[in-house]
Design a protein around this motif. Structure first.
Motif, mmCIF file in Angstrom:
data_model
loop_
_atom_site.group_PDB
_atom_site.id
_atom_site.type_symbol
_atom_site.label_atom_id
_atom_site.label_comp_id
_atom_site.label_asym_id
_atom_site.label_seq_id
_atom_site.Cartn_x
_atom_site.Cartn_y
_atom_site.Cartn_z
ATOM 1 N N ILE A 70 0.873 -1.190 0.000
ATOM 2 C CA ILE A 70 0.000 0.000 0.000
ATOM 3 C C ILE A 70 0.906 1.235 0.000
ATOM 4 C CG2 ILE A 70 -1.900 -1.198 1.173
ATOM 5 C CD1 ILE A 70 -1.104 0.333 3.743
ATOM 6 N N PRO A 71 0.475 2.348 -0.635
ATOM 7 C CA PRO A 71 1.323 3.542 -0.662
ATOM 8 C C PRO A 71 1.381 4.208 0.708
ATOM 9 C CG PRO A 71 -0.781 3.955 -1.748
ATOM 10 C CD PRO A 71 -0.793 2.519 -1.344
ATOM 11 N N VAL A 72 2.582 4.344 1.255
ATOM 12 C CA VAL A 72 2.737 4.957 2.585
ATOM 13 C C VAL A 72 4.013 5.795 2.597
ATOM 14 C CG1 VAL A 72 1.549 3.172 3.930
ATOM 15 C CG2 VAL A 72 3.981 2.908 3.442
ATOM 16 N N LYS A 73 4.140 6.619 3.647
ATOM 17 C CA LYS A 73 5.368 7.392 3.856
ATOM 18 C C LYS A 73 6.155 6.702 4.967
ATOM 19 C CE LYS A 73 6.867 12.132 4.782
ATOM 20 N NZ LYS A 73 7.287 12.264 6.170
ATOM 21 N N SER A 74 7.239 6.041 4.578
ATOM 22 C CA SER A 74 7.996 5.240 5.542
ATOM 23 C C SER A 74 8.821 6.119 6.473
ATOM 24 C CB SER A 74 8.912 4.268 4.793
ATOM 25 O OG SER A 74 9.710 3.574 5.721
ATOM 26 N N ILE A 75 8.660 5.870 7.792
ATOM 27 C CA ILE A 75 9.438 6.601 8.801
ATOM 28 C C ILE A 75 10.404 5.655 9.499
ATOM 29 C CG2 ILE A 75 9.241 7.684 11.074
ATOM 30 C CD1 ILE A 75 6.805 9.144 10.104
ATOM 31 N N ASP A 76 9.943 4.447 9.801
ATOM 32 C CA ASP A 76 10.736 3.506 10.602
ATOM 33 C C ASP A 76 10.243 2.096 10.299
ATOM 34 O OD1 ASP A 76 12.051 2.094 12.604
ATOM 35 O OD2 ASP A 76 10.717 2.771 14.195
ATOM 36 N N THR A 77 11.134 1.235 9.822
ATOM 37 C CA THR A 77 10.685 -0.101 9.381
ATOM 38 C C THR A 77 10.591 -1.127 10.514
ATOM 39 O OG1 THR A 77 12.956 -0.675 8.811
ATOM 40 C CG2 THR A 77 11.564 0.176 7.025
ATOM 41 N N THR A 78 10.795 -0.702 11.764
ATOM 42 C CA THR A 78 10.664 -1.633 12.892
ATOM 43 C C THR A 78 9.312 -2.335 12.863
ATOM 44 O OG1 THR A 78 11.960 -0.157 14.267
ATOM 45 C CG2 THR A 78 10.754 -1.863 15.420
ATOM 46 N N GLY A 79 9.331 -3.668 12.937
ATOM 47 C CA GLY A 79 8.074 -4.409 13.078
ATOM 48 C C GLY A 79 7.340 -4.684 11.777
ATOM 49 N N ALA A 80 7.882 -4.209 10.619
ATOM 50 C CA ALA A 80 7.151 -4.395 9.354
ATOM 51 C C ALA A 80 6.918 -5.871 9.047
ATOM 52 C CB ALA A 80 7.903 -3.721 8.207
ATOM 53 N N GLY A 81 7.965 -6.679 9.163
ATOM 54 C CA GLY A 81 7.831 -8.115 8.896
ATOM 55 C C GLY A 81 6.940 -8.811 9.914
ATOM 56 N N ASP A 82 7.055 -8.381 11.174
ATOM 57 C CA ASP A 82 6.255 -8.988 12.254
ATOM 58 C C ASP A 82 4.764 -8.720 12.038
ATOM 59 O OD1 ASP A 82 8.774 -9.484 13.349
ATOM 60 O OD2 ASP A 82 8.707 -7.705 14.625
ATOM 61 N N LEU A 83 4.446 -7.486 11.624
ATOM 62 C CA LEU A 83 3.043 -7.115 11.415
ATOM 63 C C LEU A 83 2.498 -7.721 10.116
ATOM 64 C CD1 LEU A 83 1.271 -5.335 13.340
ATOM 65 C CD2 LEU A 83 3.675 -5.226 13.849
ATOM 66 N N TYR A 84 3.365 -7.898 9.127
ATOM 67 C CA TYR A 84 2.936 -8.601 7.907
ATOM 68 C C TYR A 84 2.479 -10.009 8.298
ATOM 69 C CZ TYR A 84 2.833 -10.830 3.334
ATOM 70 O OH TYR A 84 2.410 -11.517 2.218
ATOM 71 N N ALA A 85 3.295 -10.694 9.108
ATOM 72 C CA ALA A 85 2.953 -12.061 9.543
ATOM 73 C C ALA A 85 1.619 -12.070 10.289
ATOM 74 C CB ALA A 85 4.062 -12.631 10.430
ATOM 75 N N ALA A 86 1.377 -11.041 11.127
ATOM 76 C CA ALA A 86 0.103 -10.954 11.862
ATOM 77 C C ALA A 86 -1.070 -10.874 10.891
ATOM 78 C CB ALA A 86 0.107 -9.735 12.785
ATOM 79 N N GLY A 87 -0.956 -9.988 9.901
ATOM 80 C CA GLY A 87 -2.033 -9.834 8.927
ATOM 81 C C GLY A 87 -2.256 -11.079 8.101
ATOM 82 N N PHE A 88 -1.155 -11.714 7.714
ATOM 83 C CA PHE A 88 -1.258 -12.927 6.881
ATOM 84 C C PHE A 88 -1.915 -14.070 7.661
ATOM 85 C CE2 PHE A 88 0.072 -16.781 4.773
ATOM 86 C CZ PHE A 88 -0.039 -16.448 3.429
#
Length: 326
Positions: A259-277
């Motif tokens: 999704i189009p976003v303005k990235s500030i800090d990538t902490t937790g991106a992979g962890d939250l992807y796994a949650a959504g999946f």
């Protein structure tokens, strides 16, 4: 009702915004690095940042995933180890206040924490003190902890503790849980490759990896890496950062964007992807919908500092997830 149990390092994230990078030089931390520190070094970092405002939140890869699932309304629990100190209390209270059942054993060691020193340009430099978290052992894996859950999610950082991770998966499988692992870090994969391959072949149904981790695991890239990753599992997910993700389940392969976003800090991106999946899988959605929900969560978390999002952000996420369900 499906529910998810997580297993990981119980760390408290200590987020400190730096005025400039001089402090990093003074502490001799290369900017952007993640360094494991002992209790002497962690005390030094805490002292050096004592004049800065700090935010505290429960962290660690699997705990972030579990938080995401709980925020989507899934029943969750988390197994970890904390110390008998204020940071341990912060971790436990943060779990309970988010409706996560804490299965936490206690240690005489101090609670683990990850101090994120955030530069003005939003680059993060981590001093990570594992403390009590790393003392979690196979003996702490009580069978009753796994009762009432349908999914079991583990962070790859734990594979250094082979007896622990094997016992946990054995119990989960004996109770009929669907199992997943996030490979967590390419150097961890490289150092434990044979063990990981055995573990995944024998116990793991769903595997998450980013490009670096997949390359360390398979020696390949792109779809070739995904095919190898999927061997012996039900679902393999290759996260491609700004290029989205590719997902394979048996013969089905799906590509998903971001999704189009303005990235500030990538902490937790992979962890939250796994949650959504995992949420999508629990709701028996298509692979594409599962991936899209992963992208929604990971997209929004990189717009904030740290792995936690405000209630306003979560209500935006809920609306977007609802659209996926219809």
């Amino acid at each position: 009702m499906s529910s998810v149990l997580g297993l990981g390092n119980a760390l408290v994230d200590v987020l400190a915004r730096l005025e400039n990078d001089n402090l990093l030089e003074k502490l001799n931390f290369p900017k952007g690095s993640m360094q494991l520190v002992d209790d002497v070094a962690v005390a030094k970092v805490m002292e050096a940042t004592s004049h800065l405002n700090k935010e505290l939140a429960s962290g660690g890869s699997a705990a972030n995933t579990i938080h995401g699932l709980a925020s989507l309304g899934i029943k969750t629990g988390f197994i970890g180890k904390i110390g008998k100190d204020e940071f341990g209390e912060v971790f436990k209270n943060d779990m309970s206040s988010h409706n996560i059942t804490p299965h936490l054993s206690e240690s005489e060691a101090k609670s683990g924490r990850a101090i994120a020193m955030i530069s003005p340009d939003s680059e993060r430099t981590f001093a990570t003190y594992l403390g009590a978290a790393v003392e979690l052992s196979a003996d702490d894996m009580m069978e009753h902890m796994f009762d009432g859950y349908t999914y079991f999610h583990v962070e790859g950082y734990l594979v250094q503790n082979k007896a622990l991770i094997e016992k946990a998966y054995q119990v989960a499988k004996s109770k009929g849980l669907k199992t997943s692992i996030d490979l967590a870090s390419f150097n961890v994969v490289e150092e434990n490759l044979d063990f990981l391959k055995n573990l995944i072949a024998n116990y793991v149904d769903i595997v998450f990896a980013n490009e670096e981790e997949a390359k360390a695991y398979t020696g390949k890239e792109g779809e070739a890496a995904l095919n190898d990753l999927a061997n012996g599992t039900e679902v393999a997910v290759l996260k491609l950062g700004k290029d989205g993700s590719i997902i394979k389940r048996f013969d089905e392969v799906v590509k998903v964007g971001i999704i189009p976003v303005k990235s500030i800090d990538t902490t937790g991106a992979g962890d939250l992807y796994a949650a959504g999946f995992l949420y999508g899988l629990i709701k028996e959605l298509s692979l594409e919908q599962c991936g899209n929900i992963g992208s929604i969560l990971s997209g929004h978390v990189i717009e904030v500092v740290g792995p936690k999002m405000s209630e306003d952000t979560w209500s935006t996420i809920h609306k977007k997830v609802e659209q996926q369900l219809n």
